[in-house]
Write an enzyme that holds these catalytic residues in place. Structure first.
Site, PDB file in Angstrom:
ATOM      1  N   PHE A 136      21.740  42.121 -53.827  1.00 59.59           N
ATOM      2  CA  PHE A 136      21.078  41.342 -52.772  1.00 59.59           C
ATOM      3  C   PHE A 136      20.121  40.348 -53.404  1.00 59.59           C
ATOM      4  O   PHE A 136      19.295  40.713 -54.235  1.00 59.59           O
ATOM      5  CB  PHE A 136      20.308  42.253 -51.808  1.00 59.59           C
ATOM      6  CG  PHE A 136      19.703  41.493 -50.669  1.00 59.59           C
ATOM      7  CD1 PHE A 136      20.493  41.060 -49.604  1.00 59.59           C
ATOM      8  CD2 PHE A 136      18.355  41.168 -50.664  1.00 59.59           C
ATOM      9  CE1 PHE A 136      19.931  40.329 -48.555  1.00 59.59           C
ATOM     10  CE2 PHE A 136      17.789  40.442 -49.621  1.00 59.59           C
ATOM     11  CZ  PHE A 136      18.583  40.020 -48.570  1.00 59.59           C
ATOM     12  N   ASP A 221      16.946  39.284 -61.121  1.00 63.83           N
ATOM     13  CA  ASP A 221      16.288  39.239 -59.820  1.00 63.83           C
ATOM     14  C   ASP A 221      15.373  40.459 -59.738  1.00 63.83           C
ATOM     15  O   ASP A 221      15.826  41.572 -59.489  1.00 63.83           O
ATOM     16  CB  ASP A 221      17.335  39.246 -58.706  1.00 63.83           C
ATOM     17  CG  ASP A 221      16.700  39.269 -57.328  1.00 63.83           C
ATOM     18  OD1 ASP A 221      15.468  39.447 -57.232  1.00 63.83           O
ATOM     19  OD2 ASP A 221      17.433  39.111 -56.340  1.00 63.83           O
ATOM     20  N   LYS A 250       8.124  39.481 -53.183  1.00 64.52           N
ATOM     21  CA  LYS A 250       7.682  40.737 -52.556  1.00 64.52           C
ATOM     22  C   LYS A 250       6.277  41.158 -53.014  1.00 64.52           C
ATOM     23  O   LYS A 250       5.304  40.581 -52.563  1.00 64.52           O
ATOM     24  CB  LYS A 250       8.726  41.840 -52.775  1.00 64.52           C
ATOM     25  CG  LYS A 250       9.994  41.594 -51.937  1.00 64.52           C
ATOM     26  CD  LYS A 250      10.790  42.853 -51.627  1.00 64.52           C
ATOM     27  CE  LYS A 250      11.823  42.598 -50.541  1.00 64.52           C
ATOM     28  NZ  LYS A 250      13.162  42.332 -51.019  1.00 64.52           N
TER      29      LYS A 250
HETATM   30  C1  LIG Z   1      14.002  41.160 -50.737  1.00 69.55           C
HETATM   31  C2  LIG Z   1      14.840  40.653 -51.846  1.00 69.55           C
HETATM   32  C3  LIG Z   1      15.192  39.299 -51.930  1.00 69.55           C
HETATM   33  C4  LIG Z   1      14.840  38.302 -50.856  1.00 69.55           C
HETATM   34  O1  LIG Z   1      13.479  38.087 -50.747  1.00 69.55           O
HETATM   35  P1  LIG Z   1      12.915  37.265 -49.466  1.00 69.55           P
HETATM   36  O2  LIG Z   1      11.456  37.161 -49.732  1.00 69.55           O
HETATM   37  O3  LIG Z   1      13.271  38.080 -48.259  1.00 69.55           O
HETATM   38  O4  LIG Z   1      13.611  35.960 -49.452  1.00 69.55           O
HETATM   39  C5  LIG Z   1      15.896  38.882 -53.040  1.00 69.55           C
HETATM   40  N1  LIG Z   1      16.257  39.738 -54.005  1.00 69.55           N
HETATM   41  C6  LIG Z   1      15.952  41.054 -53.958  1.00 69.55           C
HETATM   42  C7  LIG Z   1      16.357  41.949 -55.074  1.00 69.55           C
HETATM   43  C8  LIG Z   1      15.244  41.553 -52.867  1.00 69.55           C
HETATM   44  O5  LIG Z   1      14.961  42.860 -52.803  1.00 69.55           O
END
Ligand SMILES: *Cc1c(COP(=O)(O)O)cnc(C)c1O
Length: 405
Positions: A136, A221, A250
């Protein structure tokens, strides 16, 4: 005007289906709703509130900055942004920072930078981006397409191209699709949304080696794993594998919206003036809060505390499991933990979330088979004990309902 959950359906786009309760106040790892019902917070938003709710360091930084300067635009720079960037580069492999407002935007910048770097250095045939099934990376059209769940990217017309997916922890499959046309590999060092699935050490090392072999950039990420969540400032530090680009968000803002892309000076050169930007990215309020969060999080006390608290979570979850037999395993790292449901409870993660809320506890799910815990990094032992007592009641309820059906 009474503000109720019913109003949501009247005035909001229906892309979310929020809980029936509406929280109005939070302090530390406790939250209260409109009715005054209190909750222990094992969710922290979604791995965001790394210092709990209304931590004095965050409140002070925000109010102090709010009385000084809110916004300038990137036509000018500002002190909080430069201070934060200096701290981030001092603390990581990175030498350059780009600020955004979210995880998706940080990843979007990473992907655009990788494409530009490859175009400048090797030509336009080097454009392939490889990512992993169940990964994700956010909800912009580029990042959601790189993410490994078609359910999230289908139904919006033609997708950005040259994006491939292979199975996580499957090095042979990655090797099979990689070539000198590969521009970047994007990966979570521990898949969060995809079920709290850690990467094998040998796999990560293999990914790094394949990227080196094919002159491809490795993008981590760390939007969910970063900023102390796994017990180091960034998870890559514990893998011995260093990425070329890292996305963070986050917990970075502790609840204030901010994201950042970190990279080396050499790679950063390719985002020349005018190639990318954001109105709000790097705004003084967000950066002032993030700097204050970093001053607390990036200390041995907090980072070692994460590992101690992980053990408390694991002990409590194992004890609950011995009594009620609902999990196959508890996995993850630091305070990003997933309890994977066994055969009898497959597909029922949401039942545990709903039962927990009824007992006054906020938890998360990761997919349909995993209950996820991403509490504040400084949650107290008392809050863990109380939250786990509530979780046990919730588990007993789900088990009883299962036996009755
Ligand atoms: C939550 C998340 C995102 C997206 O972050 P947003 O602030 O909602 O755009 C991207 N990558 C990972 C691994 C995430 O957990």
């Amino acid at each position: 005007m009474p503000v109720t959950r019913a109003l949501f359906n009247e005035v909001m786009v229906p892309n979310y289906n929020p809980a029936a309760i509406i929280p109005v106040r939070g302090e530390g790892s406790r939250v209260w709703d409109q009715e005054g019902q209190e909750f222990v917070d094992f969710a922290g938003g979604i791995a965001v509130s790394c210092l709990g709710h209304c931590h004095p360091a965050m409140v002070n930084a925000l109010t102090e900055q709010a009385n000084k300067l809110w916004h300038l635009s990137n036509v000018m720079t500002n002190e909080p942004a430069l201070r934060l960037a200096k701290k981030l580069t001092d603390a990581t492999f990175a030498e350059r920072v780009y600020f955004a407002n979210s995880g998706a935007e940080a990843n979007e910048a990473a992907l655009k930078l990788a494409r530009r770097w490859a175009l400048d250095n090797f030509g336009e045939q080097k454009n392939q981006i490889i990512a992993f099934n169940k990964g994700f990376h956010g909800r912009t059209f580029f990042t959601v397409t790189v993410g490994g769940q078609e359910a999230y990217s289908d139904g919006f017309g033609p997708k950005p191209g040259a994006i491939e997916h292979v199975d996580y922890n499957d090095l042979a499959s990655l090797e099979a699709v990689m070539s000198d046309q590969t521009c970047a590999v994007m990966i979570e060092p521990l898949q969060g949304e995809g079920g709290v699935v850690p990467a094998d050490q040998a796999f990560l090392e293999g990914v790094r080696a394949l990227c080196d072999k094919h002159n491809a950039l490795l993008i981590f990420d760390e939007v969910q794993t970063g900023f102390g969540r796994t017990g180091s400032l960034y998870a890559y530090e514990q893998t011995g594998v260093t990425p070329d680009i890292l996305a963070t968000a986050k917990a970075l803002g502790g609840g204030f919206p901010i994201g950042a892309m970190l990279t080396t000076a050499e790679i950063a050169e390719h985002l020349k003036v005018g190639t990318h930007g954001s109105t709000y990215g790097g705004n003084p309020l967000a950066c002032a809060v993030s700097e204050a969060v970093m001053d607390v999080v990036n200390t041995p006390e907090v980072l070692e505390g994460v590992k101690a608290k992980e053990q408390l979570f694991r002990n409590a979850l194992n004890a609950i499991n011995e009594k009620h037999n609902v999990f196959t395993e508890v996995r993850g790292q630091g305070l990003l933990l997933g309890a994977a449901l066994n055969e009898n409870f497959k597909g029922k993660a949401r039942d545990f979330l709903v039962a927990s809320a009824e007992e006054g506890l906020m938890v998360l799910v990761a997919g349909t088979d995993v209950v996820r815990f991403t509490p504040s990094l400084i949650i107290s032992e008392d809050d863990i004990t109380e939250g786990m007592a509530r979780f046990e009641k919730a588990v007993a309820k789900v088990v009883a309902a299962q036996q009755a059906s």
